[in-house]
Write an enzyme that holds these catalytic residues in place. Structure first.
Site, mmCIF file in Angstrom:
data_model
loop_
_atom_site.group_PDB
_atom_site.id
_atom_site.type_symbol
_atom_site.label_atom_id
_atom_site.label_comp_id
_atom_site.label_asym_id
_atom_site.label_seq_id
_atom_site.Cartn_x
_atom_site.Cartn_y
_atom_site.Cartn_z
ATOM 1 N N GLU A 84 0.864 -1.183 0.000
ATOM 2 C CA GLU A 84 0.000 0.000 0.000
ATOM 3 C C GLU A 84 0.901 1.233 0.000
ATOM 4 O O GLU A 84 2.108 1.134 0.252
ATOM 5 C CB GLU A 84 -0.897 0.001 1.252
ATOM 6 C CG GLU A 84 -1.800 -1.211 1.318
ATOM 7 C CD GLU A 84 -2.715 -1.215 2.545
ATOM 8 O OE1 GLU A 84 -2.637 -0.271 3.360
ATOM 9 O OE2 GLU A 84 -3.493 -2.167 2.666
ATOM 10 N N GLY A 91 4.882 -0.465 2.530
ATOM 11 C CA GLY A 91 5.729 -1.087 1.510
ATOM 12 C C GLY A 91 6.572 -2.157 2.162
ATOM 13 O O GLY A 91 6.133 -3.299 2.324
ATOM 14 N N ASP A 93 8.615 -16.135 0.289
ATOM 15 C CA ASP A 93 9.745 -17.093 0.342
ATOM 16 C C ASP A 93 9.823 -17.894 -0.947
ATOM 17 O O ASP A 93 10.908 -18.178 -1.466
ATOM 18 C CB ASP A 93 9.555 -18.103 1.485
ATOM 19 C CG ASP A 93 9.840 -17.510 2.848
ATOM 20 O OD1 ASP A 93 10.415 -16.418 2.920
ATOM 21 O OD2 ASP A 93 9.440 -18.152 3.851
ATOM 22 N N THR A 139 13.869 -19.896 3.577
ATOM 23 C CA THR A 139 13.638 -18.445 3.687
ATOM 24 C C THR A 139 14.934 -17.685 3.437
ATOM 25 O O THR A 139 14.991 -16.741 2.654
ATOM 26 C CB THR A 139 13.085 -18.105 5.089
ATOM 27 O OG1 THR A 139 11.832 -18.761 5.245
ATOM 28 C CG2 THR A 139 12.904 -16.609 5.280
ATOM 29 N N GLN A 191 28.281 -0.277 -20.751
ATOM 30 C CA GLN A 191 29.647 0.268 -20.852
ATOM 31 C C GLN A 191 30.384 -0.339 -22.049
ATOM 32 O O GLN A 191 31.089 0.363 -22.770
ATOM 33 C CB GLN A 191 30.400 -0.040 -19.537
ATOM 34 C CG GLN A 191 31.670 0.738 -19.340
ATOM 35 C CD GLN A 191 31.407 2.223 -19.102
ATOM 36 O OE1 GLN A 191 30.313 2.613 -18.725
ATOM 37 N NE2 GLN A 191 32.398 3.043 -19.365
ATOM 38 N N GLY A 214 29.462 1.282 -25.080
ATOM 39 C CA GLY A 214 29.877 2.687 -25.156
ATOM 40 C C GLY A 214 28.691 3.600 -25.439
ATOM 41 O O GLY A 214 27.580 3.363 -24.957
ATOM 42 N N GLU A 246 9.164 -7.339 -4.463
ATOM 43 C CA GLU A 246 9.115 -8.558 -3.624
ATOM 44 C C GLU A 246 10.100 -8.449 -2.461
ATOM 45 O O GLU A 246 10.745 -9.428 -2.066
ATOM 46 C CB GLU A 246 9.298 -9.807 -4.466
ATOM 47 C CG GLU A 246 8.088 -9.987 -5.380
ATOM 48 C CD GLU A 246 7.981 -11.332 -6.017
ATOM 49 O OE1 GLU A 246 8.339 -12.331 -5.370
ATOM 50 O OE2 GLU A 246 7.502 -11.391 -7.163
ATOM 51 N N THR A 266 12.648 -5.091 -0.891
ATOM 52 C CA THR A 266 13.900 -4.439 -1.312
ATOM 53 C C THR A 266 15.076 -5.299 -0.848
ATOM 54 O O THR A 266 14.941 -6.133 0.057
ATOM 55 C CB THR A 266 14.033 -3.061 -0.645
ATOM 56 O OG1 THR A 266 14.095 -3.265 0.777
ATOM 57 C CG2 THR A 266 12.857 -2.145 -0.972
ATOM 58 N N GLN A 317 17.348 -4.339 0.941
ATOM 59 C CA GLN A 317 17.575 -4.039 2.365
ATOM 60 C C GLN A 317 16.703 -4.982 3.210
ATOM 61 O O GLN A 317 17.157 -5.529 4.217
ATOM 62 C CB GLN A 317 17.232 -2.570 2.665
ATOM 63 C CG GLN A 317 18.242 -1.560 2.114
ATOM 64 C CD GLN A 317 18.253 -1.452 0.588
ATOM 65 O OE1 GLN A 317 17.248 -1.667 -0.073
ATOM 66 N NE2 GLN A 317 19.405 -1.117 0.033
#
Ligand code: CAA
Length: 400
Positions: A125, A129, A239, A313, A336, A339, A363, A365, A367
Site C-alpha cells: 500500500e 511497503g 519465500d 527463507t 559500458q 559505449g 518482492e 527491497t 535491504q
C-alpha cells in the site's frame, strides 16, 4: 547447465524457444508502447508454460519452483518485462496452492494453469511497503460476506488480471492475527484500477493502484477459510516467489552479457575488435563469473523450496539479493561495453539496465532481504551453541 533433470531441461528449452522466436522480436515494441503483449501470453498458455508450477490434480504440470525459475530466466534473457509478466502469476497463485481450500483450488488453479485467468498479488500500500504488516485496507465481516475498503499500490499485472490475492486487516486489535487474504475477482462491484503507473522498466506489464470501496466478497473467498493467517501466508508466499525475481535477474544479466559479447567481437577500434582489449576482457570475464554465481544461488534456493528444506527463507532472500545486485552491475557493465551506442534507445542494451533495477526493489527491497537473512542466521545460530565454549568470555577480573 549441470545438475538439471530431463524434465527441468524440457521446460528450460521450451521457454528458451518461446523467448527467441516470440519474445525477442517484439520486446522493444512493447517496451516503447508500454502495453501488455497479449500475443506472448497466448503462446505461453498454448505451450503449457502458465501451469508449470501448478499441481497436476488442479490442471497444472506439477513442476516445482525450479522449473518455474528456469522458464522465468529464459524469458527474461529476451525481455525482463515478459519474465515478470510470467512470474507474477506464480506470486499470485502460490497463496492458493499453499493455503487455499480445496474448493478455492478447484475453482481457480485450473483456469490459471490454462492461462485463462491472469492473477495479481495485492499486498503493498502507499504507506505499507517494506513494513507489510502495517496495512490499512480493512475487511469487516458482515453475515456471509466481508466488506473491504482500501487501496493497494504496485500491483503488478493489475488491470489485465482477472483475479487478485488481496491482503486486508480483519482484526485490528491483534498483532499476530491482524491480516487475512482474500481472492477477489476483477468484476466484483467496488473494485477499480485507480492508476496505471508509467515505469522506468518492465514496461510491457502493468503495475497499478487498486481502489476498493465497500467491496463485498463472499466468505468463501477468504483464503483458506480461516481469518488471521494473512501475514504468514504472504511471507510464506514471498519465500517461494523470491527465487522467481532472482531468476528474472539472472536472465537479464545473461541476456545483457550475450549481447555485450557479440558486440565486443564485432566492434572495431584502434584497428582491432574491442574484445581483444584486456580491459574489455576483464569486464566480460567478471560479468560471466557473477552471472554463474547468481544462477547457482537461484537454482539452489529453488531446489530447497521444492524439497521443503527449513533454510528456504534465507536461501530465497540470498538468491534474490545477490542475483538482483548482479543484474544491476552486469547490465550496467554491458552498456559500458557498448559505449555511446549502449546509451541510445536504438540499441537493445539500455532496456536490460532499466528492467534490472526493479529486481533490487520489488518482492522486498534488498535491504529487506538483508533483514530476512540476518534474522534467519540468528535463528540458525541456535544450532551452533556447541561453539560457545571456544569463545572466551570477559569477566570482571580477566578472561574465563
Ligand atoms: N514464513 C512464515 N512465517 C513468517 C515468515 C516466513 N517467511 N516471516 C515472518 N513470519 C511470521 C513470524 O514468525 C511472526 O509470527 P509469530 O508472531 O507467530 O512469531 C510473524 O510472521 C511476524 O513476523 P516478523 O516479526 O518478522 O514481521 P515484521 O513485521 O518484522 O516484518 C519483514 C518482517 C521481513 C520486514 C516483512 O514485513 C517483509 O517481508 N517485508 C517486505 C514485504 C514485501 O516483500 N513486499 C513486496 C510485495 S509484492 C510486490 O513487490 C509487488 C508485486 O506485484 C511484484
Amino acid at each position: 547447465m549441470p545438475f538439471l533433470s530431463d524434465e527441468n531441461r524440457r521446460w528450460q528449452e521450451k521457454a528458451r524457444h518461446v523467448a527467441e522466436e516470440v519474445v525477442r522480436p517484439i520486446a522493444a515494441k512493447y517496451d516503447a508502447l508500454q502495453e501488455y503483449p497479449w500475443e506472448v501470453k497466448e503462446v505461453l498458455a498454448r505451450e503449457g508454460l502458465m501451469g508449470v508450477w501448478i499441481p497436476k490434480e488442479y490442471g497444472g504440470a506439477g513442476g516445482g519452483i525450479l522449473d518455474q525459475c528456469l522458464c522465468v530466466e529464459q524469458l527474461s534473457r529476451a525481455c525482463g518485462g515478459v519474465g515478470v509478466l510470467y512470474a507474477v502469476n506464480a506470486l499470485g497463485s502460490i497463496p492458493i496452492i499453499l493455503a487455499g481450500t480445496d474448493e478455492q483450488k478447484k475453482k481457480y488453479l485450473p483456469r490459471i494453469a490454462a492461462g485463462e485467468f491472469l492473477i495479481a498479488f495485492a499486498l503493498s500500500e502507499k504507506f505499507a511497503g517494506s513494513d507489510a504488516g502495517s496495512q490499512r485496507t480493512a475487511a469487516v465481516a458482515d453475515g456471509d460476506h466481508y466488506v473491504i475498503d482500501g487501496e493497494k499500490k504496485w500491483t503488478t499485472n493489475g488491470g489485465v488480471a482477472e483475479l487478485y490475492t488481496v491482503f486486508a486487516v480483519t482484526d485490528p486489535q491483534s498483532k499476530k492475527e491482524r491480516m487475512s487474504g482474500f481472492l477477489v475477482e476483477k468484476n466484483t462491484p467496488g473494485f477499480a484500477i485507480a492508476k496505471v503507473e508509467d515505469k522506468t522498466g518492465i514496461r510491457c506489464v502493468p503495475v497499478v493502484e487498486v481502489d476498493m470501496k465497500s467491496m463485498r466478497v463472499q466468505r468463501s473467498q477468504l483464503l483458506g477459510g480461516t481469518p488471521g493467517l494473512g501475514f504468514k501466508h504472504a511471507m510464506m508466499t514471498l519465500d517461494r516467489a523470491r527465487p522467481g525475481v532472482a531468476a528474472q535477474a539472472v536472465g537479464l544479466a545473461q541476456g545483457a552479457l550475450d549481447l555485450a559479447v557479440v558486440y565486443a567481437n564485432r566492434r572495431q577500434q584502434f584497428g582491432q575488435q574491442i574484445a581483444s582489449f584486456q580491459m574489455i576482457q576483464q569486464l566480460l570475464a567478471d560479468m560471466s563469473a557473477r552471472v554463474s554465481a547468481a544462477r547457482y544461488l537461484v537454482y539452489n534456493a529453488a531446489r530447497a523450496i521444492d524439497r521443503g528444506l527449513p533454510n528456504m527463507t534465507r536461501l530465497a532472500a540470498e538468491a534474490k539479493m545477490f542475483a538482483s545486485d548482479t543484474a544491476m552491475k552486469v547490465t550496467s557493465d554491458a552498456v559500458q561495453v557498448f559505449g555511446g551506442y549502449g546509451y541510445m534507445k536504438d540499441y537493445p542494451i539500455e532496456k536490460y539496465m532499466r528492467d534490472a533495477k526493479i529486481t533490487q526493489i520489488y518482492e522486498g527491497t534488498n535491504q529487506v532481504q538483508r533483514i530476512v537473512i540476518a534474522r534467519a542466521l540468528a535463528k540458525e545460530a541456535e544450532g551452533l551453541a556447541h561453539l560457545e565454549k571456544y569463545i572466551p568470555r570477559e569477566t570482571q577480573r580477566g578472561v574465563e
